[in-house]
Design an enzyme around this catalytic site. Structure first.
Site, short mmCIF file in Angstrom:
data_model
loop_
_atom_site.label_atom_id
_atom_site.label_comp_id
_atom_site.label_asym_id
_atom_site.label_seq_id
_atom_site.Cartn_x
_atom_site.Cartn_y
_atom_site.Cartn_z
N ASP A 275 52.73 35.86 54.73
CA ASP A 275 52.39 36.48 53.45
C ASP A 275 53.65 36.89 52.69
O ASP A 275 53.78 36.65 51.48
CB ASP A 275 51.54 37.73 53.68
CG ASP A 275 50.05 37.46 53.55
OD1 ASP A 275 49.66 36.78 52.58
OD2 ASP A 275 49.28 37.94 54.39
N LYS B 147 32.51 40.39 36.02
CA LYS B 147 31.16 39.82 36.01
C LYS B 147 30.52 39.99 34.64
O LYS B 147 29.50 39.37 34.33
CB LYS B 147 30.31 40.49 37.08
CG LYS B 147 30.78 40.22 38.51
CD LYS B 147 29.94 40.97 39.52
CE LYS B 147 30.46 40.74 40.95
NZ LYS B 147 29.69 41.52 41.95
N LEU C 268 38.55 46.25 35.06
CA LEU C 268 37.59 45.44 34.32
C LEU C 268 36.59 44.82 35.29
O LEU C 268 36.98 44.29 36.33
CB LEU C 268 38.30 44.29 33.58
CG LEU C 268 39.24 44.61 32.42
CD1 LEU C 268 39.84 43.31 31.89
CD2 LEU C 268 38.52 45.36 31.32
N ASN D 120 45.50 35.09 42.91
CA ASN D 120 45.40 34.50 44.25
C ASN D 120 43.98 34.57 44.81
O ASN D 120 43.75 34.85 45.98
CB ASN D 120 46.42 35.10 45.23
CG ASN D 120 46.12 36.53 45.66
OD1 ASN D 120 45.57 37.31 44.89
ND2 ASN D 120 46.49 36.88 46.87
N PHE D 121 43.02 34.27 43.93
CA PHE D 121 41.65 34.04 44.39
C PHE D 121 41.58 32.69 45.11
O PHE D 121 42.51 31.88 45.05
CB PHE D 121 40.68 34.00 43.21
CG PHE D 121 40.46 35.33 42.53
CD1 PHE D 121 39.84 36.37 43.20
CD2 PHE D 121 40.87 35.52 41.23
CE1 PHE D 121 39.63 37.59 42.58
CE2 PHE D 121 40.66 36.74 40.59
CZ PHE D 121 40.04 37.78 41.28
#
Length: 395
Positions: free
Chosen positions: A169, A75, A72, A96-97
């Site tokens: 991480d 924007k 997708l 996780n932006f």
């Protein structure tokens, strides 16, 4: 499967987020990973010059099995509306932006809980949802360096040293998964959703809990870097790794007197257990010199007979042949979406002795876009129109 019937809509990229969500997918949750038209970051960077296997970067293969991939372009307002329609059916949204990005997209928690009041919104960031570092980029090397991990891994007088893998991480991913699991338990009991926040920096501190608690309580050491062969600033000698005549050997915790007797120096090297920390550089130098005189297998027999904890030191080739690795099934060979054989690291949890299955290998970008959107009631004609406008990836 433990999480069968749980739907997670994932906006994760890179490593901590995707790996944490993959853990849920391994346990049976339906993971729908939303990616942009060019694919998430991990599809374009994979270490060793963006090494590829099975049609994907190796980083993509690390953390994206047991997930459906839909494409997708967020924007596009129409794509955001599709995402919201999908989220209405979800138990968990995971992302996780950087903090604030989901809000700018119109997909922040306050907005989403209006359309799905029982939603669990799980956010993984570099430094947390707010605070002085909120806008700083978060990445494993940054977390290792800033948290003191690189400092305590280095030897005294040398440059601080990274661990050699993205340990923060990967530890953070397990905290992320555990946080979501805790929220799911609460939801099962009360019906309530809520927000879960984890961050890479706090995960780095959590991974150092033993070292940090030792440091901040009582007398502090002169240095927290590793001395000589000793494996950490807070251990006594000879705890660490040493060279033998043919390979390396690791010595764990043990009675110093027994260990000195094993290497034939109990009578000539006058030192007590109480001095094992204060004189550790002297002790480690003695062990380093002595252990060079015999090959590993001879030392192994001597140490085994005295019930002294020791280990061989594997490189990756030796690791692949390790009998316990083979017994546990820690490496799994599967066929990728393009037919190539690839090797993945298995989920580490067993339920009733069974390893979590790989139901979906890491998928080609957008492989399930048509399937998932059709389930939402979007017609073929509408799908064709969305493809033509670039709102979604190709069918």
């Amino acid at each position: 499967m433990q999480l069968e019937g749980i739907r997670v809509v994932s906006f994760n990229h890179f490593l901590m987020g995707p790996l944490g969500v993959q853990f849920l997918g391994d346990l049976g949750a339906e993971i729908i990973a939303i990616e942009p038209p060019k694919g998430a970051f991990q599809r374009h960077w994979g270490g060793q010059n963006s090494k590829r296997a099975g049609g994907e970067t190796t980083l993509e293969l690390v953390a994206n099995r047991n997930k459906k991939s839909i494409c997708l372009d967020l924007k596009s307002p129409e794509a955001v509306e599709i995402a919201k329609k999908l989220i209405e059916t979800a138990d968990v949204v995971a992302e996780n932006f950087r903090p604030g990005v989901m809000e700018k997209l119109g997909l922040g928690y306050e907005e989403l809980k209006k359309i799905n009041p029982g939603l669990i919104f799980a956010s993984a960031s570099g430094f947390g949802a707010d605070g002085p570092y909120v806008n700083r980029p978060g990445q494993d090397m940054i977390a290792q360096s800033l948290s003191g991990m690189a400092w305590i891994t280095g030897k005294q007088g040398e440059v601080p040293r990274l661990i050699g893998t993205s340990a923060i991480d990967q530890h953070g991913a397990m905290i992320y998964a555990a946080g979501i699991l805790g929220a799911l338990v609460k939801k099962a009991r009360t019906g309530e959703g809520g927000r879960v926040d984890v961050n890479l920096f706090s995960a780095a501190l959590n991974l150092q809990a033993e070292s940090l608690v030792c440091y901040f309580n009582g007398e502090r050491p002169v240095s927290t870097q590793q001395p000589a062969s000793v494996g950490s600033w807070y251990h006594e000698a000879p705890y660490g790794i040493y060279a033998t005549a043919d390979r390396y050997i690791g010595l764990s915790l043990g009675n110093l007197g027994v260990m000195l007797e094993a290497i034939g120096l109990a009578e000539t090297f006058n030192i007590t257990q109480e001095e094992a920390f204060a004189r550790r550089e002297e002790i480690s130098a003695v062990f380093a010199e002595r252990l060079k005189t015999k090959p590993f297998h001879e030392w192994a027999q001597i140490l085994e007979a005295r019930d002294i904890w020791y280990t061989e030191v594997n490189d990756y080739d030796a690791l692949a042949k390790d009998p316990q690795v083979l017994h546990n099934g820690d490496f799994v060979e599967v066929e990728s979406w393009n037919g190539e054989k690839i090797t993945l690291v298995a989920n580490p949890v067993r339920y009733n002795g069974v390893v979590a299955p790989i139901r979906l290998v890491p998928q080609k970008l957008g492989a399930q876009t048509e399937e998932v959107l059709t389930e939402l009631g979007i017609s073929n004609e509408h799908l064709d129109d969305l493809v033509a406008k670039g709102t979604i990836g190709p069918k």
